[in-house]
Design a protein around this motif. Sequence first.
Motif, PDB file in Angstrom:
ATOM      1  N   THR A 131       6.583  12.330 -25.551  1.00 41.87           N
ATOM      2  CA  THR A 131       7.285  11.049 -25.511  1.00 41.87           C
ATOM      3  C   THR A 131       8.565  11.154 -24.693  1.00 41.87           C
ATOM      4  OG1 THR A 131       8.236  11.668 -27.614  1.00 41.87           O
ATOM      5  CG2 THR A 131       6.402  10.131 -27.673  1.00 41.87           C
ATOM      6  N   LYS A 141      10.820  11.385 -21.593  1.00 39.59           N
ATOM      7  CA  LYS A 141      10.547  10.692 -20.338  1.00 39.59           C
ATOM      8  C   LYS A 141      10.467  11.699 -19.191  1.00 39.59           C
ATOM      9  CE  LYS A 141      12.425   6.248 -21.877  1.00 39.59           C
ATOM     10  NZ  LYS A 141      11.486   6.313 -22.989  1.00 39.59           N
ATOM     11  N   GLN A 189      10.365   6.819 -14.370  1.00 34.16           N
ATOM     12  CA  GLN A 189      10.236   5.566 -15.106  1.00 34.16           C
ATOM     13  C   GLN A 189      10.111   4.337 -14.201  1.00 34.16           C
ATOM     14  OE1 GLN A 189      10.163   5.568 -18.714  1.00 34.16           O
ATOM     15  NE2 GLN A 189       9.743   7.648 -18.058  1.00 34.16           N
ATOM     16  N   VAL A 237       2.385   2.433 -12.552  1.00 31.59           N
ATOM     17  CA  VAL A 237       1.463   3.383 -13.183  1.00 31.59           C
ATOM     18  C   VAL A 237       0.422   3.916 -12.191  1.00 31.59           C
ATOM     19  CG1 VAL A 237      -0.266   3.678 -15.001  1.00 31.59           C
ATOM     20  CG2 VAL A 237       1.831   2.401 -15.476  1.00 31.59           C
ATOM     21  N   LEU A 249       6.311   1.932 -15.266  1.00 31.15           N
ATOM     22  CA  LEU A 249       6.260   2.625 -16.555  1.00 31.15           C
ATOM     23  C   LEU A 249       7.346   2.103 -17.494  1.00 31.15           C
ATOM     24  CD1 LEU A 249       4.684   4.853 -17.994  1.00 31.15           C
ATOM     25  CD2 LEU A 249       6.316   6.519 -17.101  1.00 31.15           C
ATOM     26  N   ARG A 250       8.555   1.921 -16.955  1.00 27.45           N
ATOM     27  CA  ARG A 250       9.702   1.494 -17.758  1.00 27.45           C
ATOM     28  C   ARG A 250       9.486   0.117 -18.382  1.00 27.45           C
ATOM     29  NH1 ARG A 250      14.164  -1.429 -16.638  1.00 27.45           N
ATOM     30  NH2 ARG A 250      13.568  -1.702 -14.471  1.00 27.45           N
ATOM     31  N   LEU A 262       6.742  -1.143 -19.497  1.00 31.33           N
ATOM     32  CA  LEU A 262       5.679  -1.215 -20.507  1.00 31.33           C
ATOM     33  C   LEU A 262       6.264  -1.105 -21.912  1.00 31.33           C
ATOM     34  CD1 LEU A 262       3.097   1.215 -18.852  1.00 31.33           C
ATOM     35  CD2 LEU A 262       2.952  -1.285 -18.904  1.00 31.33           C
ATOM     36  N   THR A 280       6.433   0.339 -25.809  1.00 27.02           N
ATOM     37  CA  THR A 280       6.368   1.740 -26.280  1.00 27.02           C
ATOM     38  C   THR A 280       4.930   2.221 -26.349  1.00 27.02           C
ATOM     39  OG1 THR A 280       8.197   1.136 -27.702  1.00 27.02           O
ATOM     40  CG2 THR A 280       7.205   3.283 -28.099  1.00 27.02           C
ATOM     41  N   GLN A 328       3.448   2.681 -22.920  1.00 30.48           N
ATOM     42  CA  GLN A 328       3.997   3.871 -22.245  1.00 30.48           C
ATOM     43  C   GLN A 328       3.252   5.115 -22.731  1.00 30.48           C
ATOM     44  OE1 GLN A 328       8.261   4.270 -22.237  1.00 30.48           O
ATOM     45  NE2 GLN A 328       8.562   2.183 -21.515  1.00 30.48           N
ATOM     46  N   THR A 329       3.015   5.171 -24.065  1.00 27.09           N
ATOM     47  CA  THR A 329       2.236   6.290 -24.605  1.00 27.09           C
ATOM     48  C   THR A 329       0.832   6.301 -23.995  1.00 27.09           C
ATOM     49  OG1 THR A 329       3.432   6.141 -26.694  1.00 27.09           O
ATOM     50  CG2 THR A 329       1.355   7.339 -26.740  1.00 27.09           C
ATOM     51  N   ASN A 383       0.835   7.645 -20.542  1.00 30.87           N
ATOM     52  CA  ASN A 383       0.993   9.105 -20.629  1.00 30.87           C
ATOM     53  C   ASN A 383      -0.306   9.792 -21.035  1.00 30.87           C
ATOM     54  OD1 ASN A 383       3.683   9.983 -20.018  1.00 30.87           O
ATOM     55  ND2 ASN A 383       4.372   8.781 -21.771  1.00 30.87           N
TER      56      ASN A 383
END
Lengths: 121, 290
Positions: B82, B84, B88, B92, B126-127, B129, B131, B134-135, B138
Motif C-alpha cells: 500500500t 506509494k 502517483q 494506469v 493512479l492518484r 483512483l 483507495t 488503487q489497490t 497495484n
Amino acid sequence: MHFDADSVVPLFQQVAEQLQAGILSGAFQDNEQVPSTTAMARQYQLNPATVLKGMNVLVDAGLIEKKRGIGMFVCDGATAKLQQLAIADFGDTLKPVIQAAKALGMDKQALLAAIDKGWEQ
Amino acid sequence: MSTITISGVQKKYHQKPVLKTVNLTIEPNQVYGLLGRNGVGKSTLMRIIANRTRIKVGTVTLDGESVFENEQAQNRIYLMSTAKLLPQEEKVYKLFKLIKTMYGDFDEAYAKHLAEAFELDTHRKLRKLSTGYQTIANLIIALCVPCDFIFLDEPVLGLDANHRELFYQELAETFSSKPRTFVIATHLIEEVSGLLNHVFVIADGKVSLDEDVEVLQQRGRQISGPAALVQDYLQGVPVLHTTRLGGMMTAYCLQTPLERPLPAGVSLDGMNLQRLFIEVTRKSGGHDEI
C-alpha cells in the motif's frame, strides 16, 4: 460444493468426498468430464495443489481418469461402483440414528416402526 | 528450482528491535501466508527482501547470491504494497508500460482481462483512483509481472467483498496456469486460508510458526470437555493455550495425540488458521505444558 476450513477432514479429502458425492448424485456421469483443477481452484478459492491431491484420490480409486490434454473423466462404471460402496457402508450411515434411538430409550421394534412409517412417506 | 533464503535477519527502528532473528526459506511455486499481529514487522521483512530497506545484520539470498543491490535477483522479486511505490501522477495504462520496460515483460492480455473484470478505468491517474481501485491497480500489476516471487502486503486493503473474492479467484487461476511463488501478508486469514500451502507466523521479532497448512489441519485441534479429562488426554503433549469456564476446559494443540482413545465427554474440533493464529500470537500465550 462446500468446503469447511474448520473441519477435521483435510481440504484435499473434502475435495475427494465432494467429487464422489457429485458422481453418486449424477451431477458428474460416467464418461463425462469433471471440472478442471484450475476451474475448481478458482471457483472455491482453493490452492490448485489441494484440488489435484483430492482428484488423485479418485484416480487411485479408479473412479476418474486423466485423458491427456483434455482433462479428467468419470470412469465407466464409477457410479455403480460408488453406489455399491455406499450400500456396503450403509451400516455406518445408520449408526448415529441407532445411537439417537437408544439415547431416547427406544427399543429395536420402536426404531423399525419409525423406519416403516418414514419409508411410506 | 530457485529458493529465497533468509537467515539471521535483524532490524531495529530507533533502537527498538523489530526483527530479532528471522530465518525462513521461501520455496518455488508455493502460496505462503505471512501472518503476524500489527506492527510485528511483516512489511519490514518484505521490504528487506525487495531491497527497499537496508539491514546491518543477516542475509537474504536467491540461489545463494545476496539479493541486496542485485538487479538480476530483484528482477525476479516483486513487492506489492500500500506504500506509494509507483508514480502517483501516471495513468494506469502507462504504468503497465513502465513496468514492462522495468521488468522486461508484462502480461498485457491478462492485465486487460483483469482491468475489465474489476471494472478499472486504466485511463485515470493512479492518484485519482479510490483507495480500493488503487489497490486493484497495484494488484493487477503484481499478477502480471514476470517475477518468480511475488510479495503481496495487505493485498485486499480497501476492497469490497466481491472484489476480494474476485481477487482470490484470479489468484487461484493464475497460480494454477502459471505456477510461481506468492507470499501474502494479510489479516483476513479465513478468506485466504484455502489458497495457502504453508504459513509463517511472526511474533516477538521471530518466526514462531513455520508449517504446512496440511500438517496443521491433520494435527491441530481444539479439545473441549471436563478439565480433568482434557488434561488426562493431553498428558505430556505441548499445548498452545487453554481457556477455562468453570469445570470445562478448551485446549488448543498442534500435536494432538489422535492415536490415544478419546475419553467420553471430550470433543475434538478442527482448528482453523484464524483460531490458530490467535492462539499462537496471544500476548499472554506461550507453550504451556498441561
